[in-house]
Motif scaffolding. Sequence first.
Motif, mmCIF file in Angstrom:
data_model
loop_
_atom_site.group_PDB
_atom_site.id
_atom_site.type_symbol
_atom_site.label_atom_id
_atom_site.label_comp_id
_atom_site.label_asym_id
_atom_site.label_seq_id
_atom_site.Cartn_x
_atom_site.Cartn_y
_atom_site.Cartn_z
ATOM 1 N N GLU A 18 -49.459 3.924 -39.833
ATOM 2 C CA GLU A 18 -49.927 2.599 -39.414
ATOM 3 C C GLU A 18 -48.990 1.981 -38.385
ATOM 4 N N TYR A 19 -47.694 2.166 -38.589
ATOM 5 C CA TYR A 19 -46.735 1.540 -37.683
ATOM 6 C C TYR A 19 -46.832 2.127 -36.275
ATOM 7 N N ARG A 39 -49.173 4.084 -34.929
ATOM 8 C CA ARG A 39 -50.514 4.162 -34.346
ATOM 9 C C ARG A 39 -50.803 2.983 -33.414
ATOM 10 N N GLN A 40 -50.217 1.827 -33.723
ATOM 11 C CA GLN A 40 -50.470 0.647 -32.884
ATOM 12 C C GLN A 40 -49.829 0.773 -31.505
ATOM 13 N N PHE A 41 -48.862 1.706 -31.370
ATOM 14 C CA PHE A 41 -48.189 1.899 -30.082
ATOM 15 C C PHE A 41 -48.597 3.205 -29.399
ATOM 16 N N HIS A 94 -51.315 5.411 -30.576
ATOM 17 C CA HIS A 94 -52.728 5.779 -30.746
ATOM 18 C C HIS A 94 -52.891 7.273 -31.046
ATOM 19 N N ASN A 130 -43.902 2.482 -24.941
ATOM 20 C CA ASN A 130 -44.664 1.567 -25.797
ATOM 21 C C ASN A 130 -43.953 1.146 -27.086
ATOM 22 N N TYR A 146 -42.879 -3.508 -43.439
ATOM 23 C CA TYR A 146 -43.507 -2.197 -43.638
ATOM 24 C C TYR A 146 -42.817 -1.438 -44.777
#
Length: 578
Positions: free
Chosen positions: A36-37, A39-41, A43, A54, A66
């Motif tokens: 989750e952490y 993936r936001q940067f 993908h 990123n 987290y």
Amino acid sequence: MSSIFDLNDLEELTLNAEQIQDDLLKEILTLNANTEYLRQFLHGSSDKQLFKKNVPLVSYEDVKPYIERVANGEPSDVISGRPVTRFLKSSGTSGGKQKLFPVNDLINEQLGNLFALRSRVTSKHLSDNLAEQGKAIEFHYTRPESTTPSGLPVAPAFTTFFKSDYFKNRPSNSKSVYTSPDQVILCPDNKQSLYCHLLCGLSQRNEVVKVGATFAYALVRAIYFLESNWKELCDNIRFGRVSEWITNLDCRRSVSKIIGGPNPELADLIEQECSHNSWEGIISRLWPKAKSIECILTGQMAQYIPILEFYSDKLPLVSTVYGSSESIFGMNVDPLCKPQDVSYTFVPTISYFEFLPLDHGGDMTSITDLVKVKLGCYYEPVVTTYFGLNRYLIGDIVQVTGFYNNTPQFRFVSRKNMALNVDVETTTEEEILKGLTHATFFLKESRNLMLMDFTCKADISTFPGHYVFYLELKAKDVNDVVEHDENVKILVECCSVLEESFGGVYRSMRRDGSIGPLEIRLVQQGTFHALMDYFISQGGSMGQYKTPICINSSEALAVLENNVLVRFHSEKYPPLGP
């Protein structure tokens, strides 16, 4: 690239550091890109350039939410692509607060491999094969584990290592390296463990070729304890029995086997050495075959170098590794250098390392890779680990001192935000330790006094505010007492010695009255042991304990204030010159 790289091949590691680091980052990102952490940067990408573009640089407060989510029972993939099986807990003595870091069993293999490499390097320089020619008395400890709300174990790094299957199931020839059986290391009562470490080490004195601990303080503490308990230890050896107050049954049984039957000759010999008026060289006298003392001696541990030189008759002091709860960083590949000159060669298989220039001026793009740092420059290490830390700012300051093959070597300078100030001045950890080095030498030359420990605070309860240093002193001869009345002039002058080591802004503000005279508060002997006991009662670990250089905790300050014997103030202004 596996994290369990062949750590016995130091040359290959350091020659190929750049490729190893690139491969390691690729493996970490492939493993963790879909957390989750990240993936936001990213993908889902594992591209290095996208990672650098990123993913932000972060502190503990940024990633704490987290980590706490996983600790509270959410899935590991919030931060880690592999199951988080436990958490490491920092000591809290460096930054003031204990922190939790997610790991799995890989951490124990990383530690074990680094220790194996460290032993190989040290043995090479000392022309000694420890496993074949002797044993080590090493003061290692564990403490009871706690658990997170979700039931995952929480413990300091070395407790985690010593309780692991990796350590318990190590080859039998490795088990014979220590004078103490595993039961002593694993004893939950640190006092009983310390006593049994000494009893085992003294019983096997002619086999000991190395004396050590994780941090220098643990070794100094052991010598203090020996000074108070050697008569009882001699009685145990003389009559072949363990003291009744050692109630941990595993300790009693295992130690009883080691001491065997009565040995009055050995007891007489130890008693003779410990009865001397001076304990100078006591380590060498009790363990005459010892070739080195191994423990971390850099940073705030450097204050104990003169004490260990006194007790060891100047055996080589080997500062072995550089690491933290967040990651292991490197090791000392020149173990016979002076402890003041130690640099650490970073091991490129542990974590992915980046370095933020100390003078970055807000330009975070100035961050650079391990092999691209510049000689002489100062940096803050940044780590990305297998376990869920990504571009994490460690908070240390290091300086590049050279290269071993293609891998840089770093001198530990200080913690980044560890400083004193009562106004606009900033007195860094490095300046504080420099001052203590000068004060230690001054006390030794003036009155044959030893500085045993210290801490300090900025006192703004007075106007103007001023610095307060808590010192614990000891006479070199066992039977001598530190007479305060006889040492007034010396200790007043010691205040000035400290002030002269501080920066130009401090000295200028002292002269214009913006900062008050530095104060030394002398505390009674044993105060810093009581301070350690306080921090351990708050969840700290004896094996990883470091006396805080600066103290802000009101509870910890109360321990010190309750033991203050006398106070001294500087009576002259520090010079303005360099």
